[in-house]
Design a protein around this motif. Structure first.
Motif, PDB file in Angstrom:
ATOM      1  N   MET A  54       0.822  -1.222   0.000  1.00  0.00           N
ATOM      2  CA  MET A  54       0.000   0.000   0.000  1.00  0.00           C
ATOM      3  C   MET A  54       0.849   1.262   0.000  1.00  0.00           C
ATOM      4  O   MET A  54       0.610   2.176  -0.779  1.00  0.00           O
ATOM      5  CB  MET A  54      -0.912   0.047   1.231  1.00  0.00           C
ATOM      6  CG  MET A  54      -2.125  -0.794   1.180  1.00  0.00           C
ATOM      7  SD  MET A  54      -3.162  -0.515   2.633  1.00  0.00           S
ATOM      8  CE  MET A  54      -4.196   0.809   2.012  1.00  0.00           C
ATOM      9  N   GLN A  98      -2.360  -3.879   6.781  1.00  0.00           N
ATOM     10  CA  GLN A  98      -2.122  -4.660   5.556  1.00  0.00           C
ATOM     11  C   GLN A  98      -1.147  -5.804   5.833  1.00  0.00           C
ATOM     12  O   GLN A  98      -1.364  -6.929   5.402  1.00  0.00           O
ATOM     13  CB  GLN A  98      -1.542  -3.774   4.461  1.00  0.00           C
ATOM     14  CG  GLN A  98      -1.150  -4.572   3.228  1.00  0.00           C
ATOM     15  CD  GLN A  98       0.087  -4.042   2.545  1.00  0.00           C
ATOM     16  OE1 GLN A  98      -0.035  -3.402   1.532  1.00  0.00           O
ATOM     17  NE2 GLN A  98       1.268  -4.295   3.091  1.00  0.00           N
ATOM     18  N   TRP A 104      -6.999  -4.119   1.497  1.00  0.00           N
ATOM     19  CA  TRP A 104      -6.623  -2.706   1.407  1.00  0.00           C
ATOM     20  C   TRP A 104      -7.771  -1.801   1.836  1.00  0.00           C
ATOM     21  O   TRP A 104      -7.540  -0.744   2.412  1.00  0.00           O
ATOM     22  CB  TRP A 104      -6.136  -2.378   0.000  1.00  0.00           C
ATOM     23  CG  TRP A 104      -4.713  -2.817  -0.199  1.00  0.00           C
ATOM     24  CD1 TRP A 104      -3.997  -3.699   0.573  1.00  0.00           C
ATOM     25  CD2 TRP A 104      -3.826  -2.398  -1.230  1.00  0.00           C
ATOM     26  NE1 TRP A 104      -2.735  -3.844   0.077  1.00  0.00           N
ATOM     27  CE2 TRP A 104      -2.600  -3.064  -1.031  1.00  0.00           C
ATOM     28  CE3 TRP A 104      -3.953  -1.545  -2.307  1.00  0.00           C
ATOM     29  CZ2 TRP A 104      -1.503  -2.878  -1.864  1.00  0.00           C
ATOM     30  CZ3 TRP A 104      -2.863  -1.361  -3.149  1.00  0.00           C
ATOM     31  CH2 TRP A 104      -1.654  -2.021  -2.922  1.00  0.00           C
TER      32      TRP A 104
END
Length: 126
Positions: A54, A98, A104
């Motif tokens: 991410m 995560q 996500w």
């Protein structure tokens, strides 16, 4: 980079991959995140082969190039690239979630919840 920009970048990352996208939880060595895709290390059906984590995706959208071998924490790496303290903590919240195997979308929600709590704490302190 300030928190407003950082929140927008993380929102875009989640929107592009989808809320249900799941990166990869920590492995037996405690490693989970790669800030750039690693097709040299993983099979093509492994998300780590084709996608950054991410925070790596946020950096990519911001035009920040990160060495694929980088192992520093998300917040330390964000600090080195000029993200504000609040933005660093925001990214850290998402990254930790995560890394523990969350989607996500869920990771984004955790970061947003932290940010809203932070705003309430700041308002109460005034």
């Amino acid at each position: 980079m300030d928190i407003k920009e950082t929140r927008e970048l993380l929102r875009r990352v989640v929107e592009e991959k989808g809320r249900d996208f799941r990166y990869a939880p920590k492995d037996a060595n405690g490693l989970a995140c790669y800030y750039a895709p690693r097709p040299d290390m993983f099979a093509e059906d492994d998300p780590r082969a084709t996608s950054p984590c991410m925070v790596g995706a946020v950096f990519a959208l911001a035009g920040i190039e990160v060495d694929p071998r980088e192992t520093d924490s998300a917040d330390n790496l964000a600090a080195r690239h000029g993200f504000s303290w609040v933005a660093q903590r925001y990214l850290r919240k998402a990254q930790i979630h995560q890394d523990n195997g969350a989607t996500w979308g869920d990771s984004y929600d955790v970061a947003e919840e932290w940010y809203q709590a932070h705003l309430r704490e700041m308002a109460a302190a005034q």
